[in-house]
Design a protein around this motif. Structure first.
Motif, mmCIF file in Angstrom:
data_model
loop_
_atom_site.group_PDB
_atom_site.id
_atom_site.type_symbol
_atom_site.label_atom_id
_atom_site.label_comp_id
_atom_site.label_asym_id
_atom_site.label_seq_id
_atom_site.Cartn_x
_atom_site.Cartn_y
_atom_site.Cartn_z
ATOM 1 N N SER A 1 48.492 34.521 45.454
ATOM 2 C CA SER A 1 47.295 34.478 46.302
ATOM 3 C C SER A 1 47.402 33.474 47.445
ATOM 4 C CB SER A 1 46.049 34.167 45.468
ATOM 5 O OG SER A 1 45.682 35.315 44.726
ATOM 6 N N PHE A 2 48.134 32.392 47.237
ATOM 7 C CA PHE A 2 48.225 31.401 48.326
ATOM 8 C C PHE A 2 49.006 31.974 49.519
ATOM 9 C CE2 PHE A 2 47.099 26.743 47.337
ATOM 10 C CZ PHE A 2 45.932 27.116 46.716
ATOM 11 N N GLY A 3 50.009 32.813 49.256
ATOM 12 C CA GLY A 3 50.763 33.425 50.368
ATOM 13 C C GLY A 3 49.823 34.226 51.263
ATOM 14 N N PRO A 4 49.100 35.217 50.713
ATOM 15 C CA PRO A 4 48.141 35.970 51.522
ATOM 16 C C PRO A 4 47.024 35.103 52.101
ATOM 17 C CG PRO A 4 48.624 37.127 49.474
ATOM 18 C CD PRO A 4 49.312 35.811 49.398
ATOM 19 N N LEU A 5 46.583 34.117 51.344
ATOM 20 C CA LEU A 5 45.525 33.238 51.874
ATOM 21 C C LEU A 5 46.021 32.491 53.112
ATOM 22 C CD1 LEU A 5 43.776 31.593 48.786
ATOM 23 C CD2 LEU A 5 42.641 32.743 50.693
ATOM 24 N N GLU A 6 47.265 32.015 53.041
ATOM 25 C CA GLU A 6 47.834 31.324 54.201
ATOM 26 C C GLU A 6 47.838 32.265 55.411
ATOM 27 O OE1 GLU A 6 48.787 28.185 54.768
ATOM 28 O OE2 GLU A 6 49.647 28.636 56.744
ATOM 29 N N THR A 7 48.240 33.518 55.194
ATOM 30 C CA THR A 7 48.272 34.498 56.287
ATOM 31 C C THR A 7 46.863 34.723 56.834
ATOM 32 O OG1 THR A 7 50.124 35.573 55.192
ATOM 33 C CG2 THR A 7 48.978 36.859 56.875
ATOM 34 N N MET A 8 45.912 34.894 55.920
ATOM 35 C CA MET A 8 44.527 35.151 56.350
ATOM 36 C C MET A 8 43.968 33.971 57.152
ATOM 37 S SD MET A 8 43.357 36.734 52.717
ATOM 38 C CE MET A 8 41.623 37.025 52.891
ATOM 39 N N PHE A 47 38.116 23.692 58.948
ATOM 40 C CA PHE A 47 38.062 24.137 57.543
ATOM 41 C C PHE A 47 38.343 25.649 57.490
ATOM 42 C CE2 PHE A 47 35.578 20.224 57.747
ATOM 43 C CZ PHE A 47 36.135 19.511 56.691
ATOM 44 N N CYS A 48 38.138 26.257 56.324
ATOM 45 C CA CYS A 48 38.473 27.681 56.175
ATOM 46 C C CYS A 48 37.703 28.555 57.151
ATOM 47 C CB CYS A 48 38.142 28.151 54.753
ATOM 48 S SG CYS A 48 39.286 27.589 53.496
ATOM 49 N N HIS A 49 36.459 28.175 57.415
ATOM 50 C CA HIS A 49 35.643 28.952 58.349
ATOM 51 C C HIS A 49 34.916 27.973 59.261
ATOM 52 C CE1 HIS A 49 33.845 32.833 59.484
ATOM 53 N NE2 HIS A 49 32.855 32.058 59.890
ATOM 54 N N GLY A 50 35.412 27.862 60.483
ATOM 55 C CA GLY A 50 34.774 26.928 61.410
ATOM 56 C C GLY A 50 35.056 25.479 61.062
ATOM 57 N N ASP A 51 34.178 24.620 61.537
ATOM 58 C CA ASP A 51 34.450 23.185 61.444
ATOM 59 C C ASP A 51 33.596 22.454 60.415
ATOM 60 O OD1 ASP A 51 36.462 23.356 63.332
ATOM 61 O OD2 ASP A 51 35.055 23.171 65.012
ATOM 62 N N ALA A 52 32.965 23.218 59.536
ATOM 63 C CA ALA A 52 32.212 22.585 58.446
ATOM 64 C C ALA A 52 32.663 23.226 57.128
ATOM 65 C CB ALA A 52 30.709 22.803 58.654
ATOM 66 N N GLU A 100 54.688 23.434 50.466
ATOM 67 C CA GLU A 100 55.390 23.512 51.760
ATOM 68 C C GLU A 100 55.140 24.843 52.496
ATOM 69 O OE1 GLU A 100 56.615 20.645 52.569
ATOM 70 O OE2 GLU A 100 57.110 21.487 54.547
ATOM 71 N N PRO A 101 55.138 25.992 51.793
ATOM 72 C CA PRO A 101 54.965 27.254 52.524
ATOM 73 C C PRO A 101 53.541 27.484 53.059
ATOM 74 C CG PRO A 101 55.907 27.618 50.313
ATOM 75 C CD PRO A 101 55.429 26.209 50.362
ATOM 76 N N TYR A 102 52.639 26.550 52.824
ATOM 77 C CA TYR A 102 51.241 26.808 53.185
ATOM 78 C C TYR A 102 50.693 25.724 54.128
ATOM 79 C CZ TYR A 102 52.204 29.041 48.672
ATOM 80 O OH TYR A 102 52.790 29.730 47.637
ATOM 81 N N PRO A 103 51.205 25.657 55.351
ATOM 82 C CA PRO A 103 50.775 24.561 56.243
ATOM 83 C C PRO A 103 49.288 24.602 56.581
ATOM 84 C CG PRO A 103 52.174 26.150 57.428
ATOM 85 C CD PRO A 103 52.246 26.504 55.981
ATOM 86 N N THR A 104 48.726 25.784 56.731
ATOM 87 C CA THR A 104 47.292 25.853 57.073
ATOM 88 C C THR A 104 46.449 25.415 55.879
ATOM 89 O OG1 THR A 104 47.912 27.771 58.397
ATOM 90 C CG2 THR A 104 45.555 27.304 58.185
ATOM 91 N N ILE A 105 46.824 25.883 54.709
ATOM 92 C CA ILE A 105 46.097 25.476 53.500
ATOM 93 C C ILE A 105 46.201 23.959 53.334
ATOM 94 C CG2 ILE A 105 46.072 25.591 50.966
ATOM 95 C CD1 ILE A 105 46.848 28.533 51.181
#
Ligand SMILES: N[C@@H](CCC(=O)N[C@@H](CS)C(=O)NCC(=O)O)C(=O)O
Length: 217
Positions: free
Chosen positions: A142-149, A159-164, A187-192
């Protein structure tokens, strides 16, 4: 004076971390009752009488009502304490946040829960290394697809949605905290990682961490 909310929980439980973070973000006062899961406290008749599922967390209201299931608790808090909101405005945005949260709450947590890991050991003879591999496998699924999303969406902000922070951050953060115990390679999840770091910088998340709880071992 109204009685405080009571959170039945365990310091290391990721579903408990979610709820503690949401309570802290909303500035809601609560008391804790703690259950040592490895010792099986949550399966004792006294707790089952409150929550027949025998899982933590459960939120006990001043009138004695007990709300089990962290997603239900989070939605209850959002409805009863709307400020600051943990869901954005607009049905599409709210659906995005709930989908991100569900990728953790519905797809990772249920297969990596303690009772599943114990069953792998006791029923199928999995050793510690195999159990850890199982855990990491389902995180990566799930973290792979989450990183892509997250990386690919203009809706992702600080944050995940906007700045709050939203319910998605609360779930993602708690999973990332739990990952530490199984040495998940982030390491493979820089955005997360960036989002989890942004959460960790907020006192509400910091106060929700396992090591900051009264039952921390
Ligand atoms: N879907 C439930 C799951 C609750 C849950 O399974 N909690 C774990 C701790 S994170 C637990 O109580 N585990 C006890 C066990 O596995 O025996 C929720 O989100 O609240």
């Amino acid at each position: 004076m109204t009685a405080p909310l009571i959170l039945h929980n365990f310091f290391r439980s990721s579903t408990s971390i979610r709820v503690r973070a949401a309570l802290n973000l909303k500035g809601v006062a609560y008391e804790q009752r703690t259950y040592a899961l490895r010792r099986g406290d949550h399966r004792a008749p006294a707790y089952r009488a409150l929550n027949p599922q025998g899982l933590v967390p459960a939120l006990e209201l001043p009138d004695g009502t007990v709300i089990p299931q962290s997603p239900a608790i989070l939605e209850y808090l959002e409805e009863t304490h709307p400020e600051p909101p943990l869901l954005p405005r607009g049905a599409t945005a709210r659906a995005r946040v709930r989908a991100l949260a569900s990728a953790v709450a519905c797809d990772i947590h249920p297969v990596n829960n303690l009772r599943i890991l114990l069953y792998l050991e006791t029923r199928f003879g999995a050793d510690e290394a195999a159990v850890a591999e199982w855990f990491r496998h389902w995180v990566a699924e799930s973290f792979g697809p989450l990183e892509t999303m997250l990386a690919g969406s203009p809706d992702t902000g600080h944050f995940c949605h906007g700045d709050a922070p939203t319910l998605a951050d609360v779930c993602l953060f708690s999973q990332a905290v739990n990952n530490r115990r199984f040495a998940v390679d982030m390491e493979p999840y820089p955005t997360i990682r960036r989002i989890v770091d942004a959460c960790a910088a907020l006192p509400a998340f910091e106060r929700a961490l396992p090591e900051n709880q009264p039952d921390a071992a």
